[in-house]
Design an enzyme around this catalytic site. Structure first.
Site, short mmCIF file in Angstrom:
data_model
loop_
_atom_site.label_atom_id
_atom_site.label_comp_id
_atom_site.label_asym_id
_atom_site.label_seq_id
_atom_site.Cartn_x
_atom_site.Cartn_y
_atom_site.Cartn_z
N GLU A 111 53.96 119.53 104.15
CA GLU A 111 55.27 118.89 104.20
C GLU A 111 55.17 117.41 104.54
O GLU A 111 56.02 116.61 104.15
CB GLU A 111 56.17 119.57 105.22
CG GLU A 111 56.55 121.00 104.85
CD GLU A 111 57.27 121.72 105.98
OE1 GLU A 111 58.03 122.66 105.67
OE2 GLU A 111 57.07 121.37 107.16
N ASP A 148 62.33 128.26 98.65
CA ASP A 148 62.29 129.61 98.07
C ASP A 148 63.63 130.30 98.30
O ASP A 148 64.50 129.78 99.01
CB ASP A 148 61.16 130.43 98.70
CG ASP A 148 61.34 130.62 100.18
OD1 ASP A 148 61.95 131.62 100.58
OD2 ASP A 148 60.89 129.75 100.97
#
Length: 235
Positions: free
Chosen positions: A12, A197
């Site tokens: 990230e 997701d």
């Protein structure tokens, strides 16, 4: 101004670290094993901690930023799963409230997700949130605003979460614990999540497929935030 920033995993934060490398003043491996990157941009010093995954790791990182580095406020930005059918991959979530989905003391009279002696949810800071909304609107960035729930599991089945938290937008593993630390230590907090997701059997595959795009979005959001903070008072 000192800003504390918490990002959970290397995937990230990779692009952000590369783009900000020219501004780095220090890199510390703390005694807890947490990496701390320190950047100086204009009049702002950013203490960026790669906390690791989960509630305990993020809580330790948050406490270090507040207690050791005396930051003015905390930003947590990273990936999350969607638990709302209207929230799609790469959508941006601006949290208003934070609740644990893996805490249940309802037999003792507490709300689902509530820690005893603490509020039912932890609120993000209204001023910081409004300033980020202004940034998003200025750059035509679409976002959703609402509840994020957290727990120590990578969710692949959201059915039970939707039943307990029908108004939740997304789920992660850090936000609520950071919210609790900031509440108890009276420190303003801002939470921004990007959907990786859809909390189903394909979640891990989706996460791996989209994490690089999420990393780039994290960099762009922080870039806009820093640019605005140079010209205007963010908090």
């Amino acid at each position: 101004m000192k800003i504390g920033m918490i990002i959970a995993i290397p995937e990230e934060v990779n692009i952000l670290n590369k783009k900000l490398s020219m501004y780095k003043t220090n890199h510390i491996n703390s005694i807890t094993g947490i990496n701390i990157h320190i950047y100086k941009l204009y009049y702002t010093t950013i203490f960026l901690i790669q906390s690791g995954i989960g509630k305990i790791s993020s809580s330790i990182a948050c406490y270090i930023l507040i207690n050791k580095y005396k930051v003015k406020f905390i930003i947590n930005i990273g990936s999350a799963g969607s638990v709302n059918n209207n929230i799609k991959i790469l959508d941006i979530i601006l949290a208003t409230d934070l609740i644990y989905h893996d805490v249940n003391l309802t037999n003792w009279g507490y709300a689902i997700g509530q820690i005893p002696q603490l509020p039912k949810s932890f609120h993000t800071n209204y001023i910081l949130r409004n300033n980020v909304k202004n940034i998003f609107n200025q750059y035509n960035i679409k976002y959703h605003e609402g509840l994020i729930i957290s727990g120590d599991s990578f969710v692949k089945n959201k059915k039970h979460i939707i039943q307990s938290f029908p108004y939740a937008l997304s789920v992660d593993m850090e936000s609520a614990s950071i919210g609790q630390v900031c509440f108890q230590l009276k420190k303003p907090i801002l939470i921004i999540k990007i959907i990786s997701d859809l909390c189903n059997n394909n979640s891990l595959k989706m996460f791996k497929q989209h994490i690089n795009k999420i990393s780039y979005k994290i960099y762009k959001i922080i870039k806009y935030f820093i640019n605005i903070s140079y010209h205007e008072k963010i908090y």
